[in-house]
Write a protein that holds these residues in place. Structure first.
Motif, mmCIF file in Angstrom:
data_model
loop_
_atom_site.group_PDB
_atom_site.id
_atom_site.type_symbol
_atom_site.label_atom_id
_atom_site.label_comp_id
_atom_site.label_asym_id
_atom_site.label_seq_id
_atom_site.Cartn_x
_atom_site.Cartn_y
_atom_site.Cartn_z
ATOM 1 N N ARG A 138 0.834 -1.204 0.000
ATOM 2 C CA ARG A 138 0.000 0.000 0.000
ATOM 3 C C ARG A 138 0.871 1.259 0.000
ATOM 4 N NH1 ARG A 138 -3.874 -1.063 4.130
ATOM 5 N NH2 ARG A 138 -4.954 -2.270 2.585
ATOM 6 N N GLN A 141 2.300 1.697 -3.491
ATOM 7 C CA GLN A 141 1.278 2.189 -4.413
ATOM 8 C C GLN A 141 1.045 3.693 -4.243
ATOM 9 O OE1 GLN A 141 -2.631 0.572 -3.801
ATOM 10 N NE2 GLN A 141 -3.379 1.287 -5.768
ATOM 11 N N GLN A 142 0.927 4.142 -2.999
ATOM 12 C CA GLN A 142 0.691 5.570 -2.748
ATOM 13 C C GLN A 142 1.854 6.414 -3.254
ATOM 14 O OE1 GLN A 142 -0.043 5.557 1.473
ATOM 15 N NE2 GLN A 142 -2.250 5.286 1.210
#
Length: 150
Positions: A138, A141-142
């Motif tokens: 995550r 991805q950010q």
């Protein structure tokens, strides 16, 4: 000494020291490792890469359980889950800092030639493999989304 052997040795140490939480976490890790070794197609071997994936999954599960227990006003159970997560994380590679993650992703973006958010999938494929065990998916991805939108 590979991770599996290290876990086995640490189980003995935890038993002798009577460290209940540590022992439970280590036994859970060994159970998952044994299941992975005997799984269809594993040929009785457990690579360090596979072991790291298992450990990441287990740590994430413990943190998620702790969050749920906290929401349900069960602090004693949440505390136990967080303690087990801490033991599991001892066997994971050192996590990247925010700055290190940004630098690594900039290199990957340059190597893949991605220029826009439309090419995020290409970058994510390379980044998740290259940074496995050192950064959360995550977070990757950010940061990729942030870097490609600049």
């Amino acid at each position: 000494m590979d991770i599996f052997e290290q876990i086995s040795a640490d189980i003995k140490k935890a038993m002798l020291a009577r460290e209940k939480v540590r022992l439970e976490a280590l036994r859970g890790i060994k159970k998952e490792f044994l299941e992975a070794k005997t799984a269809k197609g594993a040929e009785g071997e457990l690579t360090d890469a596979t072991a790291t994936k298992i450990l990441m999954k287990m740590a994430k599960q413990r943190r998620e359980s702790a969050r749920i227990y906290s929401e349900q006003n069960r602090p004693e159970l949440a505390e136990n889950e967080l303690a087990e997560a801490a033991v599991i994380e001892e066997y994971l590679p050192k996590a990247l800092t925010e700055e290190e993650l940004t630098e690594e992703l900039k290199k990957i973006i340059a190597a893949t030639g991605a220029t826009s958010a439309k090419e995020m999938g290409k970058v994510m494929g390379v980044a998740t493999k290259a940074l496995a065990g050192r950064a959360d998916g995550r977070a990757i991805q950010q940061k990729v989304k942030e870097l490609l939108s600049e």
